[in-house]
Each structure stands twice: as C-alpha cells, then as structure tokens.
Design an enzyme around this catalytic site. Structure first.
Site, PDB file in Angstrom:
ATOM      1  N   LYS A 663     -39.221  54.961  88.283  1.00 24.14           N
ATOM      2  CA  LYS A 663     -38.220  55.064  89.340  1.00 24.14           C
ATOM      3  C   LYS A 663     -38.851  55.479  90.665  1.00 24.14           C
ATOM      4  CE  LYS A 663     -34.033  55.276  86.690  1.00 24.14           C
ATOM      5  NZ  LYS A 663     -32.871  56.053  86.227  1.00 24.14           N
ATOM      6  N   ARG A 698     -35.395  56.523  78.035  1.00 22.33           N
ATOM      7  CA  ARG A 698     -35.288  55.080  78.315  1.00 22.33           C
ATOM      8  C   ARG A 698     -36.498  54.690  79.162  1.00 22.33           C
ATOM      9  NH1 ARG A 698     -32.914  51.912  82.416  1.00 22.33           N
ATOM     10  NH2 ARG A 698     -31.915  49.986  81.659  1.00 22.33           N
TER      11      ARG A 698
END
Length: 718
Positions: A663, A698
C-alpha cells in the site's frame, strides 16, 4: 418477628418467656447432630377468674408445673427439627399434665446459623371437643438478624465498597382450617420451610447482588424465597446499619405471597411478543452445522432470531468423559408461552437427531431457555431463569456478546458482573476459546487462542487498473496462479473484479461479475477447495459469486455503499468481512479527521457496522473485521493503526483481517514508488499485524509473507 398474644380478646393468658433448655433439634451450624441451647416461649389461654378470686391452686395452671413438664419432655427427647420440637411441646401443653385448651409455642435456636442471631418457629395449636389437635392461623419459621454484605445504594461512595445489611425473614406456612394436625413420621416437615436452605439461597443471592434501592432489594429477596425455595408467603425486613450517621439504621419491611410474583409476571404480558435468550450447544458430529441448522429450524417455526453470539469451544462440565462443546446464545422474539416454546425447541432437537443418553452427556444439539422476559418460573419440567446459568462461563460469555448490561431477574446484577465473578478454571482445564468457521475446507479460526496461527489471504485481482498488479491475472492463467499461491501457503483466495484504490473509477456490476464468476467456476472445476472470498461492496455481485462457489464476502465499505449488502449476507448465511472506510473510493482520502482519536473512532464506527449487520440478520459468528489500512487514513494514521493494533483487536472480540500489502503508506515510509517492489516494507507491516493480533493477513507476495507470518508467529504466538 412474631406477635405476642393479647388478653384483649377476652381470654386470660399464662406465659413462660425464653425458657433456657438444651436439646438436639437436627444439626448445628456446622452440620453436626448434637445438643444445642434453645429458648422456649409458651403462651397458654386459660381463664384465671376462679384462681384470681379464690387464690386456690387447683384452679390455676401453675407456671412452675408448666416449666417442669416441658423441660422434662424436651431434655429427655431427640428431635429432627425445630418443627418437630415445637409440635411435641404443643402436645405436651395440651395434654393431661398441663391440660391447656390453647397454646402458642415459640422455639428459638440461637446457634442455628453462623451469620444470624437465631432461627426458630412459632406455632399455635388448640384442642377441639374431641381432643384433636388443630392449628390456628399460619405457622411461622423465622430468621433473626441475618448479617450479610452487599453493594446497595444510589450514592457513588455506596457503590465502591460492600456494606452490611441486616435481614429478618418470617416464612408463613398456612394450615388447613379445622383439620387435625398430624406429626410427620420421624419428625420430618415440609422441606421448603427449611430455614438453612432458604438462608443459603438468600445469602448467595444477596452477596452477588448490586442494588440501588432497599425496596428493590427486599422484593428480590422475597422473590428468591418464594420462587426459588417454594415459600408461599414471606415477610422480609432489611436494615442498613451504616446508612445514617445519627440513626440506628433505616430499613424496609414487606410481606409478599408467591402469587404476587405470578401477578407481576402476568403484568409483563402473557400475550404479545416476548424477548427470550436461548443457549445452543453441540459436541457430536459437525457441531457448527448442527448449531446453524438449529437456528434455521427455530426460525422456520415462526420464532424470530434477532441476534446471535459468537461461538465458543468449551471443555465439558459435570460429565467430563466427552468431546469439547461448541456453545452460543441467541436472542429471539416469540409469541409462544414458555411451555409452548420449550415444546418447539424439543421438536427442533428431535428433528436434528438428538438422542439423550445420560444427564449432561454428549449431544448433537442442545437448546435451553435461559431467560424469558423477566419471568421467574419453576415447574417440574422448566426453570426460568435457567438454574445453572450463573456458574457456566460458556453461557455467560456468549450472553454478554448480546446483552452484557442485562440484569439477572433474581439478582438484578448485570450479566457482565456475573461473568467477571466466575473463578478461573483449574490449570488442567482448557480455557474457553472463540470459534469462527470460514469454509468447510478451512480449519476454524481460533481468535482467542494465543498460540493460533495467522491465515494468509492471497490477492487475485482480475482488474486491469489495480494499483500494483492490474492486468497480470487473466482467465487463462487464473488456475495456474491459484495453484502456485496455494503451494506457497495461501489459505484463502481473495478475488476482486472492481478496484477500490483511492480515486479509482467504478465499473458496472455486470462487468465486475463477468470478470470474477468465470474465474471462480474455473477454480472449482479444477478441484481447488480452498476458501474463496469475493472482494466486492455490491450485494448483487456477492450473491452471484457465492452461488458460483465462493465462501466469504469481503466488503471494504462494511455495507455502507449498498444497503442490500448486509441483508444479502444474512440471507446467504456466509461470513462477511466488514472493513472500516469512510465515504467512497473516490473521496475517502479527504475524510481523515478523527477528533475523538483514531483508534477509539475506528472501534466505535466498526461497532456500529457490527450492530447494523446483526440487525440485518447476520450471525455474529459470521462477522470478521478489518481496520482499513489505507482507507480514509493518511500516513501517520496508518502507522498509528499498526502501532496500536492490539488495542483495536482487543477492543472487539471478533476475528480481524489486515491488508497492508504494497500500500501507499508502505511506499511513503520506504521511498519505494513502484508498488510491486514494496515487499520488504510489506514484510515489516505484516509482522506488526501478527504481533498486534491479526487472524488473517491479505497479501500479494504469498511465498515471502508466509515466511514472515511463520517467523512472527514463532515470536509472538508461542
């Protein structure tokens, strides 16, 4: 405590007060059968007119003679109870040696109880013209100045420390008018009026209670005696010796009949809708399926299931040689009476194949009524509240998932306090642990187990515009890629057909389904049985994809972007992950103000979504949570989430999913601009997730993150 007779009714009285004697009257306060001191008071009705006017002894009942006769009878006898002794003394007074026509006997045992001044009984007997012994009025069993401690009062300082309460109890036992009184064989009398058992039950109630008013306190004590012990009528007086500085002590006295509480229950409404809590348990076969099927069968019978708890694995109690139980609680709404509801639950048990072999033994499904409104009920086949619920952590903990502040009808103490009062089990007994089944092909999550492993959710994006892997995955290579990810250590495959990166354009539901449904069907046709989740915020997509073979819904909006999502998840009865996000993917980056604090606000806003899901019919055991790294959070806030993750995961007792992989905040910290090159930074974030209590991470780079998860687990999960 007991009224003295009066000569105002025209009958003269002769009395002997507090005659000190020694007698065996059952057991002492330590359970030993041995002689103890008793105080005996006698009141005899007899005309003294002739004796008074003539001063002639034959016309008198001499109190010296009375004392001598009664002393001989008592100290030469052995009695099984105070009732037995009182009845025996009454017959001696009415017999030929004294020849009274009417007598009141009060027997008081000063050493009867460890924490009371005395216990005793008062009876009134008379002879009829045939010489038969009849009872007048009610017999009264009493307890004097029972000293207990409890929390009681409205002022803050009164609720900080337990204070003394002095209780006096008088239990009224009605007699049949005009019917001769028989002495029970062996001196045994009605066990309901055993003052020891009543005091034991009242003591347990009082010292576990938490009251604001003395009025509520005495009412609850009366209810406990009447309903819990079978007393037909009781007088309760309670005093607070420490309440007033310049007074001996205020108090309240009430007299209640058992019918009073029946009327109170009826006033709550026999007809209409009732709130009921039902315990669920199973320890044979597919426990999770049995509980799910039981809930579904209950709803088929017109009983509305409003909320369910999480599920918990518990060691067996009472009968220990049996498998581990899976337990939960459901809150339902019904118009059925308690008996009809019990019949419906037994019907469900029978339908699901329950065979009862031994008491508290193994069972495929068990359904017990815990609470029915605020009803207190005791019949040969049903006791409400459930008699043993306060000693069972596997009942109280799931009940507190639903209604932690609900008070117990008898103790008026919140269930969360009863849960905290349960002593820890012995070291050899396994602790209660949560249970969450994501798929029949995946071992259940075990969120409360400190040694649990963290599951790996592999990201498979079928979107051309995903921020780090857009366009890499196609229908042609999906099966091979899935096999590679599973070999590398993936437990769950997370499929996405619509990008939710900041500022992304949203495709139509039809295009999203065209991307993911063929891929999921291909995986299942290839024999891949791993759990599959669908990363979507659209209910229509979720329903179609679950029908195609997926197991889990992963909604980044926690049901806020599509109002049909939560009802759809409830209808599908599959797990759903609710992620913290504000706004939409296009504007969430501007919604990063958390004036009440980041972590408390995440917990508060997620708790609102949990409640919304439960209100929509989603079972609590089907809910997972995600704090939403990268969604409506700037760089410092994402790092704050990772630093304070333990506060978050401990804040709501549900499984937690974390998605830090590649991210933007990882790139900002490490200076790596290309998302697919952020493996090392992701590894550090994943380690922090494991340390902070994540149940699922995840990730994109499964092989590398599997090693990170194993290492982090070796450090923090052992």
């Amino acid at each position: 405590m007991h009224e003295s007779p009066s000569s105002e009714d025209g009958n003269d009285l002769i009395f002997v007060q507090s005659l000190n004697l020694k007698a065996t009257t059952g057991v002492d306060s330590w359970g030993r059968k041995r002689p103890q001191p008793i105080l005996l008071t006698l009141w005899l009705k007899n005309s003294i007119a002739l004796a008074g006017s003539t001063d002639h002894l034959p016309y008198s009942i001499n109190y010296g003679t009375v004392t001598k006769v009664i002393t001989a009878h008592v100290e030469n006898g052995t009695f099984n109870s105070l009732e037995h002794l009182a009845e025996y003394v009454a017959r001696a007074a009415l017999g030929p040696d004294i020849n009274a026509g009417w007598v009141k006997v009060i027997v008081e045992k000063p050493r009867a109880l460890l924490r009371a001044d005395a216990a005793g009984i008062a009876i009134t007997r008379r002879k009829n013209s045939e010489g038969e012994v009849l009872a007048e009025g009610s017999d009264r069993v009493f307890v004097k100045d029972l000293r207990l401690v409890t929390i009681i009062g409205v002022n803050p300082w009164e609720r900080e420390e337990k204070q003394a309460v002095v209780i006096n109890l008088t239990m009224h036992k009605e007699n049949s008018p005009g019917k001769p009184v028989e002495v029970a064989e062996g001196g045994k009398f009605d066990p309901h009026y055993n003052f020891r058992s009543v005091v034991k039950r009242v003591t347990e109630h009082v010292e576990a209670s938490d009251y604001k008013t003395v009025e509520a306190f005495v009412t609850a004590v009366a209810k406990e005696a009447c309903i819990g012990c079978g007393i037909s009528k009781i007088t309760v007086r309670a005093e607070k010796p420490s309440a007033l500085t310049f007074a001996e002590g205020p108090g309240v006295e009430i007299t209640r009949e058992r019918s009073f509480f029946a009327l109170e229950e009826a006033a709550a409404g026999v007809e209409g809708k009732h709130e009921v809590y039902i315990a669920l348990g199973s320890n044979i076969g597919d426990r999770f399926r049995a509980i799910k099927d039981a809930v579904a069968e209950v709803e088929k019978r017109g009983i509305k299931v409003k909320r369910t708890s999480s599920l918990y694995q518990s060691a067996p109690m009472y009968y220990l040689d049996q498998p581990t139980f899976l337990n939960g609680v459901m809150q339902v709404e019904t118009t059925l009476s308690p008996d009809d509801l019990l019949g419906a639950l037994k019907e469900v048990e029978f339908h699901l194949g329950r065979e009862k072999t031994i008491e508290n033994g193994p069972r495929s499904i068990d359904l017990d009524i815990l609470l029915y409104d605020n009803l207190v009920l005791e019949t040969p086949h049903l006791t409400i509240p459930h008699a043993k619920m306060l000693e069972r952590e596997f009942v109280l903990r799931p009940l507190c998932d639903i209604s932690p502040n609900k008070p117990h009808p008898l103790t008026s103490t919140a269930f969360k306090h009863h849960l905290n009062a349960i002593p820890p089990p012995p070291p050899s007994t396994p602790r209660l642990r949560t249970f969450a089944s994501l798929s029949p092909h995946l071992p259940p999550l075990d969120p409360s187990n400190p040694q649990r492993r963290t599951y790996i959710m592999a990201i498979l994006n079928l979107t051309p515009d995903s921020f780090s892997d857009g366009g890499q995955l196609t229908q042609d290579n999906i099966v091979q890629t899935a096999h590679e990810l599973i070999t590398a250590g993936a437990d769950i495959l997370d499929m996405g057909g619509c990008s939710t990166r900041p500022g992304s354009e949203q495709v139509t539901p039809e295009e999203e389904m065209q991307r993911v449904i063929p891929a999921i069907k291909a995986l299942r046709e290839a024999g891949i049985k791993n759990a599959i989740s669908i990363d979507t915020y659209r209910a229509i997509v979720a329903k179609a994809v679950i029908s195609a073979g997926a197991d889990i819904i992963n909604d980044v909006s926690a049901g806020t972007l599509d109002p049909a999502m939560l009802p759809t998840a409830a209808e599908l009865a599959v797990p759903i992950c609710l992620m913290h996000m504000r706004g939409t993917p296009s504007n969430m980056s501007s919604l990063t103000s958390y004036p009440a604090g980041l972590l408390p606000t995440i917990l508060s806003e997620l708790q609102e979504r949990v409640r919304a899901a439960e209100d929509a019919g989603v079972r609590r055991w089907n809910i997972l949570l995600d704090p939403g790294l990268g969604f409506a959070k700037d760089l410092p806030q994402n790092l704050e989430v990772l630093r304070g993750l333990r506060e978050i995961t401990n804040g709501i007792d549900l499984p937690w999913v974390l998605g830090p992989s590649r991210k933007g905040f990882v790139g900002e910290v490490t200076g790596v601009q290309v998302a697919r090159e952020r493996t090392w930074g992701t590894a550090a974030a994943v380690a922090a997730c494991v340390a902070g209590g994540a149940d699922v991470v995840r990730v994109h780079d499964v092989k590398e993150m599997k090693m990170v998860v194993d290492m982090a687990g070796g450090i923090w999960r052992k």
